[in-house]
Design a protein around this motif. Structure first.
Motif, PDB file in Angstrom:
ATOM      1  N   ILE A 180     -13.444  -9.311   3.995  1.00 29.82           N
ATOM      2  CA  ILE A 180     -13.244  -8.427   2.839  1.00 29.82           C
ATOM      3  C   ILE A 180     -13.576  -7.011   3.307  1.00 29.82           C
ATOM      4  O   ILE A 180     -14.720  -6.724   3.674  1.00 29.82           O
ATOM      5  CB  ILE A 180     -14.152  -8.829   1.660  1.00 29.82           C
ATOM      6  N   ASN A 183      -9.814  -7.330  -0.278  1.00 34.23           N
ATOM      7  CA  ASN A 183     -10.201  -8.735  -0.107  1.00 34.23           C
ATOM      8  C   ASN A 183      -9.053  -9.526   0.497  1.00 34.23           C
ATOM      9  O   ASN A 183      -8.102  -9.903  -0.194  1.00 34.23           O
ATOM     10  CB  ASN A 183     -10.600  -9.300  -1.474  1.00 34.23           C
ATOM     11  N   THR A 193     -16.635  -4.165   6.897  1.00 36.37           N
ATOM     12  CA  THR A 193     -16.474  -5.367   6.069  1.00 36.37           C
ATOM     13  C   THR A 193     -17.775  -5.749   5.363  1.00 36.37           C
ATOM     14  O   THR A 193     -18.871  -5.334   5.765  1.00 36.37           O
ATOM     15  CB  THR A 193     -16.015  -6.556   6.925  1.00 36.37           C
ATOM     16  N   THR A 194     -17.633  -6.575   4.335  1.00 33.85           N
ATOM     17  CA  THR A 194     -18.809  -7.067   3.612  1.00 33.85           C
ATOM     18  C   THR A 194     -19.618  -8.047   4.459  1.00 33.85           C
ATOM     19  O   THR A 194     -20.760  -8.348   4.132  1.00 33.85           O
ATOM     20  CB  THR A 194     -18.382  -7.768   2.312  1.00 33.85           C
ATOM     21  N   LYS A 199     -14.401  -3.199   3.011  1.00 31.90           N
ATOM     22  CA  LYS A 199     -15.068  -2.328   2.045  1.00 31.90           C
ATOM     23  C   LYS A 199     -14.732  -0.851   2.269  1.00 31.90           C
ATOM     24  O   LYS A 199     -14.706  -0.060   1.337  1.00 31.90           O
ATOM     25  CB  LYS A 199     -16.582  -2.549   2.144  1.00 31.90           C
TER      26      LYS A 199
END
Length: 620
Positions: A205, A177, A222-223, A207
């Motif tokens: 963020i 994050n 990423t998220t 992942k």
């Protein structure tokens, strides 16, 4: 007793295992030998041949496995676990050739988030979870920690992934994050030094990440549903995309192909082949629930995908079509049921579904889903025409065993949920138990049903119900430590048996002059049906509760399972263990012996179903 049991007694012959923990990100691995799949199931790691062959189990963790890594050479497997808050979470390195524990490494608390091996098998990097968010570098040869450091800068959130360079034993990458760092190991000074990558105004963020084979670029999923490409040497953002058609629910896993194109899995269950230039979607396939693992067999003809729904798929590169190779429950299994007089199939229930399985071939024949409620108990009616089930919303539901069609619903059967259920041999009545401690008798008619009687003498959850073969009496076990034998014609209690325990299970001896019970006191107790007196007690486990029990039709043997994760077969008259079954990675929740005395089915809290060969076949 457990250690003695493992060393001295014969072990049960394991025929089939159904189960896969799809919630562990990148938990499904293909071993570099390209012949074996490696994946977690509860506290166990399973090594499964891609073609037919015998499963191998790695036992050593005390709680659920949270991450897995396989070394580039294939010589080692590393796994981390979760633990209770404040307790150390172990990292275990396994010797793959011997399938034994090589080293147990203890530094992290509560959870090990991620693991990665250096390219030449010199070092292992472990990442702690939220409670101990540090990175530790371990020397594999000496089995000692070299150095460690907090994983994230104070201004950033949690780090969730680490990945080693493909060519350099001293370089690895971490991300999470608001943080993406390239780390360098300074071995003479026993330090690791981090360089924060610069992403400009882009805030993401991360992942998942993969490093290109030549170590030039880092690709981060990423998220937000896009992919970032970062130059590994300069730490600068080179590119990101796709700008418009982002992956729904974020990029959860990605893999770089030799062509440079990317295999991408998303939280919505989409597996996509993306172009290396503009991340445009070239091919895509929708799967059930979020994708958590992609495992390649090299640049061959296939790769494997694991999902949150505990399903495994085989993909072909050429046609990019998914072949479902394994299904299982994604949550703990509550109960198992086998139809009377046949051993061809069995049914299991978990959070919101009931599944019917073929006994010989471990395939799912039928799935019945009721959203947002939990199925606590199920039972095949004696005529085989329906599966009856008790649910957490207080309803009893009956389904067709072939079609899965809903046949009837009894609303408000129990105010706090139905926890136990059984049907009479004549298929005209149901006996149910609830969380509030009531036992109810229901009459079933072709087009209706009605309540005959409510019997209330227990003060806690009814955990098990067994009906006598003449349909005139039943016995119930309760968490208040009282077992009651009921007359279900006149609706009165005949005998009460109490003990200082929470009863989990009860069984009638086939000739029905005795019952056996078990529960949290770890004992199996024999009781006389006619006067309710205790006959004998057996120490069934030294450490954990016994959750389930079943007795063979000839009455010569019974089986137990509990939180010690061991299946035990007992001689009824001798009161001695004859065989033990090892393999479960979670507490055993239910167990049944097939009516032909040839097969034993056990289920556990990690969603696993084990089918064993029953060691005492009927004497013909």
């Amino acid at each position: 007793m457990e250690l003695e049991t493992q060393g001295v007694l014969p072990q049960l012959d394991l025929e089939t295992v159904i189960g896969f923990n799809g919630r562990v990100y990148s938990g499904l691995k293909v071993h570099p030998d390209k012949h074996h799949l490696i994946y977690p199931l509860g506290s166990t790691i399973i090594v499964k041949p891609i073609q037919d062959g015998k499963l191998k189990f790695l036992h050593g963790h005390t709680n659920n496995v949270s991450c897995i890594s396989v070394s580039k050479s294939g010589a080692y497997i590393a796994s981390g676990q979760v633990n209770f808050t404040g307790f150390q979470a172990a990292v275990i390195i396994w010797d793959y050739a011997k399938l034994i524990l090589y080293a147990e490494l203890l530094l992290h608390e509560t959870k090990v988030e991620a693991l990665t091996f250096s390219p030449n098998d010199k070092y292992l990097v472990s990442l702690g979870g939220h409670d101990h968010g540090s990175i530790v570098v371990w020397n594999i040869e000496t089995k000692q920690a070299i150095c460690g450091s907090p994983a994230s800068p104070q201004s950033a959130g949690a780090t969730v992934i680490v990945q080693y360079s493909n060519t350099n034993d001293n370089i690895f990458v971490s991300a999470g994050n608001g943080t993406l760092r390239v780390w360098e190991l300074d071995l003479p000074n026993r330090k690791i030094r981090a360089t924060e990558c610069k992403m400009g105004k882009l805030s993401r963020i991360v992942k998942c990440l993969q490093i290109s084979e030549d170590d030039q670029f880092i690709f981060c999923g990423t998220t937000s549903g896009d992919i970032m490409k970062i130059n590994m040497k300069t730490g600068l953002l080179c590119d990101f995309g796709p700008v418009k058609a982002k992956c729904s629910l974020g990029v959860t896993v990605l893999w770089i192909l030799n062509s440079g194109d990317l295999l991408v899995g998303s939280g919505s269950g989409m597996v996509t082949l993306c172009s290396k230039t503009n991340y445009r979607k070239l091919k895509e396939v929708q799967l059930e629930k979020g994708v958590t693992s992609i495992a390649k067999t090299g640049e061959g003809q296939q790769f494997f995908v694991g999902t949150e729904a505990a399903q495994m798929y085989r993909f072909s590169y050429e046609n990019f079509k998914a072949e479902l190779i394994s299904t299982s429950h994604s949550n703990g299994i509550k109960d198992v049921a086998i139809p009377l007089g046949t051993s061809v199939l069995f049914a299991t229930c978990s959070e919101e579904d009931i599944r019917v399985w073929h006994t010989d071939k471990p395939i799912e024949l039928l799935r019945i889903t009721v959203s947002n409620v939990t199925c606590n108990s199920l039972h095949f009616m004696a005529d085989g025409h329906s599966i009856i089930s008790g649910w957490s919303d207080g309803k009893i539901r009956g389904f067709g065993p072939q079609s899965g069609r809903l046949m009837f619903v009894i609303d408000n059967a129990h105010s706090m949920g139905v926890t136990a259920i059984a049907g009479t041999r004549d298929c005209k009545r149901l006996i149910t138990g609830g969380q509030e401690g009531q036992v109810r008798v229901w009459e079933l008619q072709p087009r209706s049903h009605h309540l005959l009687e409510t019997m209330k003498e227990n003060k806690a959850t009814i955990t098990c119900i067994k009906i006598k073969s003449n349909d005139e009496e039943c016995v119930t076990a309760s968490a208040d430590g009282v077992c009651i034998i009921w007359d279900i014609v006149h609706f009165v209690s005949l005998q009460k048996m109490s003990a200082n325990t929470r009863f989990h299970t009860v069984c009638y001896y086939p000739e029905e002059f005795q019952i056996i019970t078990s529960g949290t006191d770890r004992k199996v107790a024999y009781w006389d049906v006619y006067n309710g007196s205790a006959i004998r007690e057996l120490e069934a486990s030294q450490s954990r509760a016994i959750n389930c029990m079943d007795i063979s039709q000839d009455g010569k043997h019974f089986v137990t399972g509990g939180d010690d994760m061991m299946v035990k077969v007992w001689d009824y008259m001798e009161g001695a263990v004859t065989h033990v079954g090892l393999g479960h990675g979670g507490g055993i929740t239910s167990i049944k012996v097939c009516s032909n005395n040839r097969t034993l089915v056990s289920t556990s809290a990690d969603g696993a179903i084990f089918r064993w060969k029953f060691p005492h076949p009927p004497s013909s």
